[in-house]
Design a protein around this motif. Sequence first.
Motif, mmCIF file in Angstrom:
data_model
loop_
_atom_site.group_PDB
_atom_site.id
_atom_site.type_symbol
_atom_site.label_atom_id
_atom_site.label_comp_id
_atom_site.label_asym_id
_atom_site.label_seq_id
_atom_site.Cartn_x
_atom_site.Cartn_y
_atom_site.Cartn_z
ATOM 1 N N GLU A 5 20.224 5.898 152.770
ATOM 2 C CA GLU A 5 18.774 6.169 152.505
ATOM 3 C C GLU A 5 18.203 7.067 153.503
ATOM 4 O O GLU A 5 17.444 7.968 153.262
ATOM 5 C CB GLU A 5 18.197 4.816 152.365
ATOM 6 C CG GLU A 5 17.032 4.770 151.302
ATOM 7 C CD GLU A 5 15.933 5.402 151.664
ATOM 8 O OE1 GLU A 5 14.973 5.639 150.680
ATOM 9 O OE2 GLU A 5 15.663 5.277 152.812
ATOM 10 N N HIS A 6 18.369 6.692 154.888
ATOM 11 C CA HIS A 6 17.901 7.243 156.072
ATOM 12 C C HIS A 6 18.609 7.137 157.126
ATOM 13 O O HIS A 6 19.374 6.080 157.237
ATOM 14 C CB HIS A 6 16.405 7.128 156.275
ATOM 15 C CG HIS A 6 16.020 5.800 156.338
ATOM 16 N ND1 HIS A 6 15.732 4.805 155.495
ATOM 17 C CD2 HIS A 6 15.839 5.087 157.760
ATOM 18 C CE1 HIS A 6 15.168 3.752 156.166
ATOM 19 N NE2 HIS A 6 15.311 3.681 157.375
ATOM 20 N N ILE A 7 18.098 7.835 158.306
ATOM 21 C CA ILE A 7 18.709 7.696 159.564
ATOM 22 C C ILE A 7 17.653 7.392 160.544
ATOM 23 O O ILE A 7 16.806 8.237 160.333
ATOM 24 C CB ILE A 7 19.803 8.862 160.055
ATOM 25 C CG1 ILE A 7 20.951 8.906 159.099
ATOM 26 C CG2 ILE A 7 19.990 8.527 161.322
ATOM 27 C CD1 ILE A 7 21.692 10.285 159.258
ATOM 28 N N ILE A 52 14.850 11.060 157.480
ATOM 29 C CA ILE A 52 14.947 11.034 158.793
ATOM 30 C C ILE A 52 13.962 10.237 158.716
ATOM 31 O O ILE A 52 12.747 10.570 158.559
ATOM 32 C CB ILE A 52 15.036 12.431 159.797
ATOM 33 C CG1 ILE A 52 16.359 13.153 159.242
ATOM 34 C CG2 ILE A 52 15.039 11.920 161.097
ATOM 35 C CD1 ILE A 52 17.604 13.040 159.706
ATOM 36 N N GLU A 53 13.825 9.177 159.663
ATOM 37 C CA GLU A 53 12.882 8.500 160.096
ATOM 38 C C GLU A 53 12.792 8.286 161.574
ATOM 39 O O GLU A 53 13.940 7.810 162.411
ATOM 40 C CB GLU A 53 13.107 6.851 159.667
ATOM 41 C CG GLU A 53 12.106 5.866 160.021
ATOM 42 C CD GLU A 53 12.482 4.416 159.591
ATOM 43 O OE1 GLU A 53 13.571 3.705 159.781
ATOM 44 O OE2 GLU A 53 11.409 3.437 159.544
ATOM 45 N N LEU A 54 11.833 8.760 162.120
ATOM 46 C CA LEU A 54 11.675 8.756 163.647
ATOM 47 C C LEU A 54 10.629 7.471 163.824
ATOM 48 O O LEU A 54 9.801 7.248 163.012
ATOM 49 C CB LEU A 54 10.605 10.089 163.924
ATOM 50 C CG LEU A 54 11.456 11.430 163.614
ATOM 51 C CD1 LEU A 54 10.227 12.398 164.010
ATOM 52 C CD2 LEU A 54 12.519 11.428 164.169
ATOM 53 N N HIS A 76 19.310 5.123 166.099
ATOM 54 C CA HIS A 76 18.986 3.742 166.253
ATOM 55 C C HIS A 76 19.427 3.189 165.107
ATOM 56 O O HIS A 76 20.209 1.844 165.308
ATOM 57 C CB HIS A 76 17.421 3.632 166.150
ATOM 58 C CG HIS A 76 16.687 2.156 166.392
ATOM 59 N ND1 HIS A 76 16.528 1.414 165.399
ATOM 60 C CD2 HIS A 76 16.692 1.344 167.223
ATOM 61 C CE1 HIS A 76 16.167 0.196 165.472
ATOM 62 N NE2 HIS A 76 16.415 0.268 167.015
ATOM 63 N N HIS A 77 19.529 3.423 163.943
ATOM 64 C CA HIS A 77 20.164 2.839 162.618
ATOM 65 C C HIS A 77 20.605 3.610 161.701
ATOM 66 O O HIS A 77 19.906 4.969 161.731
ATOM 67 C CB HIS A 77 19.217 1.429 162.366
ATOM 68 C CG HIS A 77 17.834 2.188 161.794
ATOM 69 N ND1 HIS A 77 16.719 2.241 162.523
ATOM 70 C CD2 HIS A 77 17.595 2.127 160.644
ATOM 71 C CE1 HIS A 77 15.946 2.448 161.591
ATOM 72 N NE2 HIS A 77 16.304 2.537 160.304
ATOM 73 N N LEU A 78 21.308 3.190 160.803
ATOM 74 C CA LEU A 78 21.729 3.919 159.681
ATOM 75 C C LEU A 78 21.363 2.803 158.497
ATOM 76 O O LEU A 78 21.560 1.724 158.347
ATOM 77 C CB LEU A 78 23.155 3.729 159.679
ATOM 78 C CG LEU A 78 24.073 4.932 159.228
ATOM 79 C CD1 LEU A 78 23.521 6.304 159.443
ATOM 80 C CD2 LEU A 78 25.583 4.823 159.166
ATOM 81 N N ALA A 79 20.609 3.427 157.541
ATOM 82 C CA ALA A 79 20.102 2.645 156.506
ATOM 83 C C ALA A 79 20.780 3.090 155.027
ATOM 84 O O ALA A 79 20.807 4.388 154.759
ATOM 85 C CB ALA A 79 18.534 2.930 156.228
ATOM 86 N N PHE A 80 21.173 2.003 154.399
ATOM 87 C CA PHE A 80 21.782 2.216 153.143
ATOM 88 C C PHE A 80 20.997 1.722 152.125
ATOM 89 O O PHE A 80 20.545 0.647 152.069
ATOM 90 C CB PHE A 80 23.300 1.537 153.155
ATOM 91 C CG PHE A 80 24.236 1.942 154.279
ATOM 92 C CD1 PHE A 80 24.801 3.338 153.909
ATOM 93 C CD2 PHE A 80 24.533 1.361 155.208
ATOM 94 C CE1 PHE A 80 25.850 3.773 154.669
ATOM 95 C CE2 PHE A 80 25.565 1.660 155.884
ATOM 96 C CZ PHE A 80 26.190 2.868 155.762
ATOM 97 N N VAL A 126 23.145 -1.633 161.064
ATOM 98 C CA VAL A 126 22.822 -1.175 159.782
ATOM 99 C C VAL A 126 21.594 -1.666 159.301
ATOM 100 O O VAL A 126 21.253 -3.016 159.282
ATOM 101 C CB VAL A 126 24.180 -1.426 159.038
ATOM 102 C CG1 VAL A 126 23.896 -1.565 157.734
ATOM 103 C CG2 VAL A 126 25.277 -0.806 159.536
ATOM 104 N N GLU A 127 20.837 -1.037 158.576
ATOM 105 C CA GLU A 127 19.854 -1.485 157.716
ATOM 106 C C GLU A 127 20.043 -1.507 156.087
ATOM 107 O O GLU A 127 20.514 -0.515 155.749
ATOM 108 C CB GLU A 127 18.583 -0.630 157.951
ATOM 109 C CG GLU A 127 17.274 -0.946 157.101
ATOM 110 C CD GLU A 127 16.089 0.003 157.257
ATOM 111 O OE1 GLU A 127 16.300 0.659 158.350
ATOM 112 O OE2 GLU A 127 15.174 0.011 156.609
ATOM 113 N N LEU A 128 20.000 -2.397 155.405
ATOM 114 C CA LEU A 128 19.754 -2.313 153.882
ATOM 115 C C LEU A 128 18.498 -2.053 153.462
ATOM 116 O O LEU A 128 17.375 -2.752 154.152
ATOM 117 C CB LEU A 128 20.255 -3.631 153.422
ATOM 118 C CG LEU A 128 21.773 -4.391 153.890
ATOM 119 C CD1 LEU A 128 21.961 -5.553 153.423
ATOM 120 C CD2 LEU A 128 22.909 -3.410 153.701
#
Length: 132
Positions: A5-7, A52-54, A76-80, A126-128
């Motif tokens: 979804e985003h990084i 991309i999320e800053l 910082h994280h990877l979002a799925f 990891v973010e859901l």
Amino acid sequence: MKKIEHIGIAVKDLEAANATYKAVLGSKHYKTETVESEGVSTSFFKIGDSKIELLAATNPESPIAKFIEKRGEGIHHLAFAVDNIKAEIARLEKEGFKLINTKPKEGADNKLVAFMHPKSSHGVLVELCQEK
Ligand code: ZN
């Protein structure tokens, strides 16, 4: 899980980073949002189907401030993206993964989110996230 979804990228100065990523991606961020409960200001860029999320800290106690203090700026994280965050949390717990949030919470960008402990996933936070 459906897609990335985003990084999330931790930055010291959101305005400076917005200018940098505008130059890198060739388009401006489409929104900014502060999540006071998390101590973060965020901005979002679209890049194809992903984002991309800053993330910048709003106070010295913010998890982002602590992350930058320890590791410097960077990923910082990877979002799925998931369809059913509660079911995914239950599935991952059953698989033996350690969740930081065992219940979904309010995230930026109109999402319900939950984080998995980086020790569970080879050093990657990891973010859901589920669209509300
Ligand atoms: Zn995120």
